[in-house]
Design a protein around this motif. Structure first.
Motif, short mmCIF file in Angstrom:
data_model
loop_
_atom_site.label_atom_id
_atom_site.label_comp_id
_atom_site.label_asym_id
_atom_site.label_seq_id
_atom_site.Cartn_x
_atom_site.Cartn_y
_atom_site.Cartn_z
N ALA A 64 0.80 -1.18 -0.02
CA ALA A 64 0.08 0.05 0.10
C ALA A 64 1.01 1.05 0.02
CB ALA A 64 -1.06 0.08 0.87
N GLN A 65 2.00 1.35 0.85
CA GLN A 65 3.00 2.55 1.03
C GLN A 65 4.10 2.19 0.06
OE1 GLN A 65 1.66 5.18 2.54
NE2 GLN A 65 0.13 3.77 2.69
N ALA A 66 3.98 1.30 -1.06
CA ALA A 66 5.22 1.18 -2.09
C ALA A 66 5.20 1.67 -3.29
CB ALA A 66 5.38 -0.40 -2.20
N ARG A 67 6.19 2.25 -3.74
CA ARG A 67 6.50 2.74 -5.22
C ARG A 67 6.47 1.19 -6.29
NH1 ARG A 67 9.19 6.67 -2.69
NH2 ARG A 67 8.30 8.91 -3.32
N LEU A 68 5.58 1.07 -6.69
CA LEU A 68 5.63 -0.30 -7.63
C LEU A 68 5.23 -0.09 -9.04
CD1 LEU A 68 6.03 -3.17 -6.46
CD2 LEU A 68 3.72 -3.51 -6.73
N LEU A 69 5.82 -0.72 -9.88
CA LEU A 69 5.51 -0.58 -11.21
C LEU A 69 5.29 -1.92 -11.89
CD1 LEU A 69 7.94 -1.26 -13.30
CD2 LEU A 69 8.66 1.11 -12.72
N LEU A 70 4.73 -2.17 -13.10
CA LEU A 70 4.48 -3.17 -13.60
C LEU A 70 5.43 -3.19 -15.00
CD1 LEU A 70 0.58 -3.85 -13.72
CD2 LEU A 70 2.47 -4.45 -12.24
N LEU A 71 6.49 -4.27 -14.84
CA LEU A 71 7.30 -4.22 -15.90
C LEU A 71 7.15 -5.42 -16.89
CD1 LEU A 71 10.19 -3.35 -17.24
CD2 LEU A 71 11.36 -4.81 -15.36
N THR A 72 7.09 -5.13 -18.50
CA THR A 72 6.66 -6.47 -19.07
C THR A 72 7.92 -6.44 -20.03
OG1 THR A 72 4.28 -5.98 -19.26
CG2 THR A 72 5.34 -7.29 -21.05
N THR A 73 8.52 -7.63 -20.05
CA THR A 73 9.83 -8.04 -20.80
C THR A 73 9.46 -9.09 -21.69
OG1 THR A 73 10.50 -9.44 -19.12
CG2 THR A 73 11.16 -7.49 -18.67
N ASP B 47 16.90 -8.58 -24.54
CA ASP B 47 16.06 -7.66 -25.10
C ASP B 47 15.80 -6.45 -24.37
OD1 ASP B 47 14.38 -6.08 -26.67
OD2 ASP B 47 12.96 -7.72 -27.43
N PRO B 48 16.48 -5.20 -24.52
CA PRO B 48 16.05 -4.39 -23.60
C PRO B 48 14.85 -3.45 -24.04
CG PRO B 48 17.73 -3.70 -25.21
CD PRO B 48 17.15 -5.02 -25.29
N HIS B 49 13.94 -3.87 -24.94
CA HIS B 49 12.77 -3.03 -25.04
C HIS B 49 11.73 -3.54 -24.31
CE1 HIS B 49 15.04 -2.23 -28.79
NE2 HIS B 49 14.71 -1.26 -28.77
N VAL B 50 11.32 -2.71 -23.20
CA VAL B 50 10.34 -3.00 -22.51
C VAL B 50 9.19 -1.96 -22.13
CG1 VAL B 50 12.23 -3.79 -20.82
CG2 VAL B 50 11.04 -1.99 -20.42
N THR B 51 7.99 -2.57 -21.53
CA THR B 51 6.85 -1.84 -21.26
C THR B 51 6.50 -1.29 -19.96
OG1 THR B 51 5.71 -2.76 -23.42
CG2 THR B 51 4.37 -1.43 -21.60
N VAL B 52 6.36 -0.30 -19.48
CA VAL B 52 6.19 0.23 -18.04
C VAL B 52 4.97 0.74 -17.76
CG1 VAL B 52 7.08 1.69 -16.21
CG2 VAL B 52 8.61 0.63 -18.04
N GLU B 53 4.24 0.03 -16.61
CA GLU B 53 3.07 0.70 -16.35
C GLU B 53 3.06 1.21 -14.96
OE1 GLU B 53 -0.44 -2.29 -17.06
OE2 GLU B 53 1.14 -3.48 -18.00
N SER B 54 2.84 2.49 -14.82
CA SER B 54 2.96 3.31 -13.53
C SER B 54 1.63 3.40 -12.79
CB SER B 54 3.53 4.48 -13.93
OG SER B 54 2.65 5.42 -14.41
N GLY B 55 0.54 2.72 -13.56
CA GLY B 55 -0.91 2.96 -12.95
C GLY B 55 -1.57 4.12 -13.68
N ALA B 56 -0.93 5.18 -13.72
CA ALA B 56 -1.46 6.40 -14.59
C ALA B 56 -1.24 6.28 -15.98
CB ALA B 56 -1.12 7.62 -13.89
#
Length: 294
Positions: A39-48, A93-102
């Protein structure tokens, strides 16, 4: 039948996968808001892209703000002796997708080396000693990776189905980040740590870009379709100027050599109070207009 010697490992991997999927589902459903342990963490979703399978693989990962259009992630794997799968994948493969929530955006992963890695690692450890504890558990040097956003030449990809929803989603992301900064300042000592300085400056930069985008694109769009919104938009523009002054003062305090935590905390509280009033007013005035049938 002979007993499967890999069964304990398979069971553990399945539990980890199930746990990660629950986090991913909650993260996406609530635009980055999580409950419980995160709940109090900085988290993102990383798709590789899977190094062996070639298929997309999404993992929840903690991150550190790093200013501009990049964030840092640390391949700790909880101090395990093997690199996490997502790190192995992005090395292939360094091309990734980042989801920050917003937002969801493409990014390019760069593994930091030399002095740049050491500076970033020192900031991380100063902010959370848990990173050092992970390093003590393993003989491998835990990698630090920069995720550099790839500009798409247009407006950011907000995780929302309408312009009205996008306003609320982006505003809530600023609210969450500012709440985290306030929490970190409360827990900190008399001087600002290096990572907390970066967190503040990254927030200031993001807020500046957001308000600039509203002044240049959103507000003219609304004004053209809803002339009656003119007085509200004039007030919102005036509030942008006022908030820019508060942001400039926070930057000044945060970058001062003394790093006075009390002074920075006071500026963050001032900014929080006025920014919340501004965001609430903007939502009250613009969301009904944007939700109205064309």
């Amino acid at each position: 039948m002979p007993k499967d010697s890999n069964q304990p490992v398979n069971d553990f991997n399945r539990r980890v996968s199930d746990f990660n999927q629950r986090v991913i589902d909650e993260f996406r459903a609530n635009k980055g808001r999580l409950t419980g342990h995160f709940a109090q963490a900085r988290l993102l979703l990383l798709t590789t892209t899977g190094a062996r399978t070639g298929t997309p693989h999404t993992t929840p990962v903690g991150y550190l703000p790093d200013g501009g259009d990049r964030v840092l992630v640390i391949a700790s794997a909880g101090g395990a002796d093997k690199h996490p799968d997502w790190y192995v994948n992005l090395r292939a493969d360094p091309h990734v997708t980042v989801e920050s929530g917003a937002f969801t955006c493409p990014a390019r992963a760069v593994v930091l080396t030399g002095e740049e890695r050491e500076r970033a690692w020192a900031r991380a450890v100063e902010a959370d000693e848990g990173w050092a504890a992970y390093q003590r558990k393993t003989t491998r040097t835990i990698p630090v990776v920069a995720l550099n956003q790839i500009a798409n030449g247009g407006p950011p990809n907000v995780n929302a189905s309408s312009l009205a929803e996008a306003i609320k989603v982006v505003h809530d992301a600023f609210r969450r980040e500012l709440a985290l900064i306030r929490q970190e300042m409360t827990a900190g000592g008399p001087t600002l740590g290096a990572q907390l300085r970066v967190n503040c400056l990254t927030f200031c930069q993001g807020l500046h870009h957001h308000h600039s985008g509203e002044d240049l694109a959103l507000f003219p769009f609304v004004e053209d379709r809803h002339p009656s919104a003119g007085p509200a938009l004039r007030r919102l523009r005036e509030e942008h100027d006022h908030i820019a002054t508060l942001v400039a003062e926070l930057r000044r305090v945060v970058t001062a050599p003394a790093g006075d935590s009390a002074a920075a905390r006071a500026e963050v509280e001032r900014l929080t109070l006025d920014l919340e009033a501004h965001l609430t007013y903007e939502e009250e005035q613009l969301i009904p207009l944007l939700d109205a049938p064309a």
